[in-house]
Design an enzyme around this catalytic site. Structure first.
Site, short mmCIF file in Angstrom:
data_model
loop_
_atom_site.label_atom_id
_atom_site.label_comp_id
_atom_site.label_asym_id
_atom_site.label_seq_id
_atom_site.Cartn_x
_atom_site.Cartn_y
_atom_site.Cartn_z
N SER A 40 -9.63 -3.36 2.99
CA SER A 40 -9.22 -4.34 1.98
C SER A 40 -8.85 -5.70 2.54
CB SER A 40 -8.06 -3.81 1.15
OG SER A 40 -6.86 -3.81 1.88
N LYS A 79 -1.46 -6.68 2.47
CA LYS A 79 -2.05 -7.62 1.52
C LYS A 79 -1.60 -9.04 1.85
CE LYS A 79 -3.79 -4.24 -0.80
NZ LYS A 79 -5.18 -3.91 -0.64
#
Length: 179
Positions: A40, A79
């Site tokens: 990700s 993230k």
């Protein structure tokens, strides 16, 4: 075993105990290694890379663009902070707008180029959405595969953030800053 040997062993045990206590305290409250799990954050961070995380959140504020570790219900996530409390976030035609102003994301250049070559949009359009008070909006750099604030993880509070990613320390051939 004579008295001097007993004293020396006792001294070593005491020193070792203090050292282990300090190491545990530092890892628990100040700094820790984390392993990137998944794609990700590609190409910024790669699967199985080990990153060094600064956990001194009570000192630092979080800024847009920071790479952070977030506590999830079952696992931690790596993230990038996109939206700060009160921000209005909108994605349109692979362009990020924050509070109505185009926000450049140079860390996406490689992914945007690949998406364009494939004839696809890299980040689906969304918003505008407003980040609630005391919350943060995060996204992965590989938006095609990232589960993040857009699609399942929602917003995060400061207490959910474990810390800032500082640098990749393994593999040794790929040591680099993540700021």
């Amino acid at each position: 075993m004579n008295i001097n040997q007993k004293k020396e062993i006792k001294s070593w045990v005491k020193t070792l105990t203090i050292g282990l206590g300090l190491a545990f305290g530092i890892k628990t409250f100040f700094f820790a290694p984390y392993i990137v799990d998944g794609a990700s954050m590609e190409p910024t961070l790669h699967n199985h890379e080990k990153i060094f995380v600064n956990k001194l959140n009570f000192i630092d504020n979080f800024n847009r663009g920071d790479i952070v570790i977030i506590k999830g219900k079952e696992e931690n996530y790596v993230k990038r902070i996109i939206g700060l409390p009160g921000d209005k976030i909108e994605m349109k035609d692979d362009k990020l707008f924050i509070n109505g102003v185009l926000f450049k994301e140079p860390y996406l250049s490689q992914n945007l180029k690949l998406a364009k070559e494939m004839g696809t949009q890299f980040t689906d359009d969304f918003g505008p959405i407003t980040v609630p008070k005391n919350k943060y909006f995060v996204m992965g750099d590989n938006r095609l595969v990232s589960t993040d604030s857009r699609n399942g993880l929602g917003f995060f509070s400061k207490e959910d953030i474990v810390g800032h990613s500082e640098f990749v320390f393994f593999p040794f051939s790929n040591i680099r800053d993540t700021k």
